[in-house]
Design a protein around this motif. Structure first.
Motif, PDB file in Angstrom:
ATOM      1  N   GLY A 231       0.790  -1.229   0.000  1.00 58.24           N
ATOM      2  CA  GLY A 231       0.000   0.000   0.000  1.00 58.24           C
ATOM      3  C   GLY A 231       0.815   1.268   0.000  1.00 58.24           C
ATOM      4  O   GLY A 231       0.253   2.354  -0.163  1.00 58.24           O
ATOM      5  N   ILE A 232       2.159   1.196   0.170  1.00 56.77           N
ATOM      6  CA  ILE A 232       2.921   2.448   0.192  1.00 56.77           C
ATOM      7  C   ILE A 232       3.460   2.814  -1.193  1.00 56.77           C
ATOM      8  O   ILE A 232       4.049   3.879  -1.357  1.00 56.77           O
ATOM      9  CB  ILE A 232       4.092   2.390   1.196  1.00 56.77           C
ATOM     10  N   GLY A 233       3.285   1.930  -2.176  1.00 52.50           N
ATOM     11  CA  GLY A 233       3.764   2.238  -3.527  1.00 52.50           C
ATOM     12  C   GLY A 233       5.201   1.819  -3.744  1.00 52.50           C
ATOM     13  O   GLY A 233       6.049   2.636  -4.121  1.00 52.50           O
ATOM     14  N   LYS A 234       5.479   0.530  -3.526  1.00 51.36           N
ATOM     15  CA  LYS A 234       6.862   0.043  -3.659  1.00 51.36           C
ATOM     16  C   LYS A 234       7.345   0.098  -5.108  1.00 51.36           C
ATOM     17  O   LYS A 234       8.532   0.295  -5.354  1.00 51.36           O
ATOM     18  CB  LYS A 234       6.958  -1.391  -3.126  1.00 51.36           C
ATOM     19  N   THR A 235       6.451  -0.097  -6.078  1.00 53.25           N
ATOM     20  CA  THR A 235       6.883  -0.128  -7.480  1.00 53.25           C
ATOM     21  C   THR A 235       7.470   1.219  -7.888  1.00 53.25           C
ATOM     22  O   THR A 235       8.610   1.305  -8.367  1.00 53.25           O
ATOM     23  CB  THR A 235       5.696  -0.497  -8.390  1.00 53.25           C
ATOM     24  N   THR A 266       1.232  -9.896 -13.083  1.00 52.36           N
ATOM     25  CA  THR A 266       0.660  -8.703 -12.438  1.00 52.36           C
ATOM     26  C   THR A 266       1.749  -7.749 -11.978  1.00 52.36           C
ATOM     27  O   THR A 266       1.595  -6.532 -12.079  1.00 52.36           O
ATOM     28  CB  THR A 266      -0.212  -9.119 -11.247  1.00 52.36           C
ATOM     29  N   GLY A 267       2.866  -8.280 -11.464  1.00 54.76           N
ATOM     30  CA  GLY A 267       3.968  -7.431 -11.030  1.00 54.76           C
ATOM     31  C   GLY A 267       4.587  -6.670 -12.193  1.00 54.76           C
ATOM     32  O   GLY A 267       4.927  -5.486 -12.076  1.00 54.76           O
ATOM     33  N   ARG A 268       4.724  -7.340 -13.328  1.00 55.15           N
ATOM     34  CA  ARG A 268       5.282  -6.668 -14.503  1.00 55.15           C
ATOM     35  C   ARG A 268       4.317  -5.598 -15.018  1.00 55.15           C
ATOM     36  O   ARG A 268       4.748  -4.526 -15.462  1.00 55.15           O
ATOM     37  CB  ARG A 268       5.583  -7.705 -15.589  1.00 55.15           C
ATOM     38  N   ALA A 269       3.008  -5.892 -14.953  1.00 55.52           N
ATOM     39  CA  ALA A 269       2.013  -4.910 -15.404  1.00 55.52           C
ATOM     40  C   ALA A 269       2.058  -3.651 -14.534  1.00 55.52           C
ATOM     41  O   ALA A 269       1.955  -2.528 -15.034  1.00 55.52           O
ATOM     42  CB  ALA A 269       0.621  -5.532 -15.375  1.00 55.52           C
ATOM     43  N   LEU A 270       2.232  -3.821 -13.224  1.00 52.80           N
ATOM     44  CA  LEU A 270       2.334  -2.671 -12.320  1.00 52.80           C
ATOM     45  C   LEU A 270       3.567  -1.834 -12.642  1.00 52.80           C
ATOM     46  O   LEU A 270       3.528  -0.602 -12.592  1.00 52.80           O
ATOM     47  CB  LEU A 270       2.376  -3.148 -10.869  1.00 52.80           C
ATOM     48  N   ALA A 271       4.671  -2.514 -12.945  1.00 52.44           N
ATOM     49  CA  ALA A 271       5.893  -1.784 -13.277  1.00 52.44           C
ATOM     50  C   ALA A 271       5.712  -0.979 -14.565  1.00 52.44           C
ATOM     51  O   ALA A 271       6.126   0.188 -14.645  1.00 52.44           O
ATOM     52  CB  ALA A 271       7.056  -2.758 -13.419  1.00 52.44           C
ATOM     53  N   LEU A 272       5.117  -1.571 -15.581  1.00 52.59           N
ATOM     54  CA  LEU A 272       4.884  -0.854 -16.833  1.00 52.59           C
ATOM     55  C   LEU A 272       3.959   0.339 -16.622  1.00 52.59           C
ATOM     56  O   LEU A 272       4.158   1.415 -17.196  1.00 52.59           O
ATOM     57  CB  LEU A 272       4.298  -1.804 -17.877  1.00 52.59           C
ATOM     58  N   ASP A 273       2.952   0.153 -15.770  1.00 54.75           N
ATOM     59  CA  ASP A 273       2.031   1.253 -15.481  1.00 54.75           C
ATOM     60  C   ASP A 273       2.761   2.387 -14.765  1.00 54.75           C
ATOM     61  O   ASP A 273       2.555   3.568 -15.068  1.00 54.75           O
ATOM     62  CB  ASP A 273       0.870   0.735 -14.631  1.00 54.75           C
ATOM     63  N   ALA A 274       3.643   2.037 -13.813  1.00 56.23           N
ATOM     64  CA  ALA A 274       4.413   3.062 -13.098  1.00 56.23           C
ATOM     65  C   ALA A 274       5.331   3.818 -14.055  1.00 56.23           C
ATOM     66  O   ALA A 274       5.485   5.045 -13.956  1.00 56.23           O
ATOM     67  CB  ALA A 274       5.233   2.407 -11.986  1.00 56.23           C
ATOM     68  N   LEU A 275       5.918   3.114 -15.001  1.00 52.04           N
ATOM     69  CA  LEU A 275       6.804   3.763 -15.961  1.00 52.04           C
ATOM     70  C   LEU A 275       6.025   4.660 -16.919  1.00 52.04           C
ATOM     71  O   LEU A 275       6.547   5.680 -17.381  1.00 52.04           O
ATOM     72  CB  LEU A 275       7.595   2.699 -16.726  1.00 52.04           C
ATOM     73  N   ARG A 276       4.781   4.314 -17.202  1.00 55.58           N
ATOM     74  CA  ARG A 276       3.937   5.208 -18.016  1.00 55.58           C
ATOM     75  C   ARG A 276       3.697   6.518 -17.269  1.00 55.58           C
ATOM     76  O   ARG A 276       3.717   7.604 -17.859  1.00 55.58           O
ATOM     77  CB  ARG A 276       2.607   4.537 -18.350  1.00 55.58           C
ATOM     78  N   HIS A 277       3.464   6.425 -15.950  1.00 60.18           N
ATOM     79  CA  HIS A 277       3.270   7.641 -15.143  1.00 60.18           C
ATOM     80  C   HIS A 277       4.535   8.497 -15.148  1.00 60.18           C
ATOM     81  O   HIS A 277       4.466   9.731 -15.200  1.00 60.18           O
ATOM     82  CB  HIS A 277       2.905   7.269 -13.706  1.00 60.18           C
ATOM     83  N   LEU A 278       5.694   7.856 -15.090  1.00 53.05           N
ATOM     84  CA  LEU A 278       6.957   8.595 -15.071  1.00 53.05           C
ATOM     85  C   LEU A 278       7.209   9.313 -16.393  1.00 53.05           C
ATOM     86  O   LEU A 278       7.974  10.270 -16.453  1.00 53.05           O
ATOM     87  CB  LEU A 278       8.117   7.644 -14.775  1.00 53.05           C
ATOM     88  N   ARG A 279       6.563   8.846 -17.468  1.00 52.41           N
ATOM     89  CA  ARG A 279       6.742   9.450 -18.790  1.00 52.41           C
ATOM     90  C   ARG A 279       5.523  10.268 -19.215  1.00 52.41           C
ATOM     91  O   ARG A 279       5.391  10.615 -20.384  1.00 52.41           O
ATOM     92  CB  ARG A 279       6.970   8.353 -19.837  1.00 52.41           C
TER      93      ARG A 279
END
Length: 652
Positions: A231-235, A266-279
């Motif tokens: 819940g703290i946003g580790k990704t 699911t873990g890889r999907a979260l990482a890709l989503d986080a990288l979309r936010h960063l870009r």
């Protein structure tokens, strides 16, 4: 090193002058980029293991005379490009440079495009050593060493310094446009990452502490264990600081790549989503983010073999790779190179999506994939890092899973049922194969003949069986090299020769490194009552218990490894089993949730035992519905099987 000694360039331009290198490439990577042509061809070719290759190089170099030098570091500049690598061997007396390749089977089976690549590497090294030592001429030797027979086949050519220099410059010229593009991309990427802002309005509780620890570990070149609650946003809390650590700062080098590894999709999907936010905004860094997926998920023609005579996407693969590669990196500027985008580019250029992605791993800044891409015995990202000398940060999501996953990676099983099926099929097809399999089966039966329990384990390998297995593998290797259609001849009868071969090969490789970290065990399989002449079938396993000795070289190869999860306690347990170095940092992020936010209720009137499940459906549905009516919101319900869940869901 000294630059060229005034020899004219191949195109008649002025001699090369010293230049500050703007982009560095390994000799092998340069030659693979410029010299590979023709089809992708993954038909069975017997090849040595990595350990056997190293041993083979050692045997060849040990046969050379006094003064012979190995692993000779060479480098040279061409304009802004720096090319570097290590030549396998150099004889200063004979002025002979050697490129050593190990192989199995028939040398004639080595594909022509591989030989072209080998000669290209030898000629580039020849040019570099002529420049470095001021030589006018050098002998170039391509040494092929047969692992099983221990015989060398040597091809020698004389290289004039001017011709070798012209060849070197031609390879650099072919690579120049790409390297200039890569240098510009790296400069723009690093400049943007220095100013990268956190993609959320504010850090969550504990997220800043996690991010700071990851950043410090990446800059200091240390491993980090981070236990942080859900819940703290580790990704984002690990990716953001790893990206900020990429640009060089002062005299400290940065990172070439970040690898984000997860155990599940699911873990890889979260990482890709986080990288979309960063870009997401206009000032986002021009990051190339690549998703790697398993071969069976990326294959367009699962009914075809991976070679040009079978698959249209393998035919002429290397001839079309250059255009596909350029299109892919251009597409990366508009979005992530996730699975579907890579597939679209690959099909547009009629190349294999899976192997295009493998090529793009060389040129991506961030790679998102499974654990096996770094930690497995044949890990792609680990091999590329070793070959090209990258500085990488490895982020391991849900790292509590790595213990069991690594145990699986470094374990191997052999099923006697598969061996017996293969023996029956081999009888009418190949007498030598039948004889080899019969011999192995006799040793297998001898192992279990005295066993009185369904399961037995030992801390020692049965040497006689391992020797028989290695002899069988040698026979299989030679037969498949001499009879490429052998596997197809056996297939109609249900026997899978290649599956058994690769299982046996993995078993034999792990037997070479067997030690106190693993067990050997036998499991008897239920079936017909065994007879003296027909023992019960069994499974033989090299079962890894402590993966640390296998993982330590992987951990050491990275600039930094961050293992994070909500559950990494006890700390010493995970650190010991995973082989983490003594200076590994540790952070335990406190939970942002208060005890008053948790309510535990036990429904003692509901039995979920298997025999009571049909009677439990109504009470469970009533309990869930009552809870929702009392406090509407979002809920997760966990069940011990999908069948149980489906029945409850249907009633609900």
């Amino acid at each position: 090193m000294a630059e060229a000694s005034g020899a004219p360039a191949a195109d008649g331009q002025a001699p090369l002058v010293p230049a500050a290198p703007g982009y560095t490439v390994a000799v092998r990577a340069l030659c693979e980029f410029t010299a590979k042509r023709g089809d992708l061809d993954l038909r069975f070719t017997p090849s040595p293991t990595g350990a056997e290759g190293v041993e083979g190089h050692g045997v060849v170099t040990a046969r050379r005379g006094a003064g012979y030098q190995t692993e000779v570091a060479l480098s040279g500049d061409w304009g802004p490009l720096r090319v570097r690598g290590r030549a396998d061997g150099w004889d200063p007396v004979a002025r002979r440079l050697e490129e050593i390749k190990t192989y199995r089977g028939d040398l004639a089976q080595v594909p022509d495009n591989h030989r072209q690549l080998h000669w290209a590497q030898a000629r580039v090294y020849g040019a570099l050593i002529c420049r470095q030592l001021g030589l006018q001429q050098v002998a170039l030797a391509l040494v092929y060493y047969q692992i099983d027979t221990r015989q060398e086949t040597v091809f020698v050519e004389t290289g004039e310094a001017t011709a070798l220099q012209a060849f070197f410059e031609e390879q650099c010229r072919r690579f120049a446009a790409w390297s200039a593009q890569e240098a510009a991309h790296r400069a723009a990427r690093d400049e943007a990452l220095r100013a990268l802002a956190f993609p959320m309005p504010a850090f969550r509780t504990g997220q800043r502490e996690l991010a700071e620890a990851v950043y410090r570990a990446a800059r200091a070149g240390r491993c980090l264990m981070a236990q942080a609650p859900t819940g703290i946003g580790k990704t984002v809390g690990t990716l953001f600081p790893a990206l900020r650590a990429m640009p060089p700062r002062g005299h400290r080098g940065g990172l070439d790549k970040v690898f984000y590894l997860a155990a599940r999709t699911t873990g890889r999907a979260l990482a890709l989503d986080a990288l979309r936010h960063l870009r997401a905004d206009a000032s986002a860094p021009p990051l190339r983010v690549l998703e790697l997926v398993a071969r069976d998920k990326a294959c367009e023609h699962p009914d075809k073999a991976c070679h040009g005579e079978s698959c249209p996407l393998a035919r002429g693969f290397y001839d079309r790779l250059s255009a596909a590669r350029q299109a892919a990196v251009d597409a990366a500027g508009a979005g992530l190179l996730a699975r579907e985008r890579v597939r679209a580019v690959a099909l547009q250029h009629q190349v294999c999506p899976y192997y295009l992605a493998q090529e793009l791993a060389r040129w991506a800044d961030v790679v998102v994939g499974d654990y096996n891409y770094w930690f497995d015995t044949s890990a792609l990202l680990f091999a590329l890092t070793q070959m090209d000398g990258w500085r990488v940060a490895v982020l391991v999501d849900e790292a509590h899973n790595l213990v069991e996953r690594a145990r699986s990676m470094y374990s191997a099983e052999l099923e006697q049922g598969a061996l017996r099926a293969l023996r029956r099929s081999a009888a009418p097809v190949s007498a030598p194969l039948k004889h080899a399999l019969d011999r192995l089966n006799r040793h297998w039966n001898a192992l279990q003949r005295e066993q009185r329990t369904p399961y037995a384990a030992s801390q020692a390998l049965p040497d006689a069986f391992v020797e028989a297995l290695n002899r069988t593998l040698a026979t299989l290797t030679d037969l498949q090299a001499d009879q490429p259609a052998l596997a197809a001849e056996l297939a109609p009868s249900g026997a899978d020769l290649q599956r058994f071969y690769f299982d046996a090969l993995q078993y034999a490789r792990l037997a070479e490194s067997f030690g106190a970290h693993s067990l050997f065990d036998i499991t008897l399989r239920p079936g017909r009552a065994p007879l003296p002449e027909r023992p019960a079938a069994s499974t033989l396993c090299i079962r890894n218990i402590v993966p640390a000795p296998h993982l330590q070289p992987r951990l050491a190869a990275a600039q930094s490894v961050v293992l994070f999860s909500a559950t990494l306690s006890p700390q010493a347990y995970h650190a010991d089993l995973l082989g983490l170095p003594a200076n590994t940092a540790w952070i335990d992020v406190p939970s942002p949730f208060a005890a008053r936010q948790l309510t535990v209720r036990v429904a003692r009137h509901i039995s979920t035992r298997w025999a009571d499940r049909s009677r439990s459906l109504g009470p469970i549905v009533e309990t869930l519905a009552h809870q929702f009516a009392a406090r509407p919101g979002l809920y997760l319900a966990f069940f011990s099987s999908y069948d149980y869940l489906d029945h409850v869901f249907a009633r609900l």
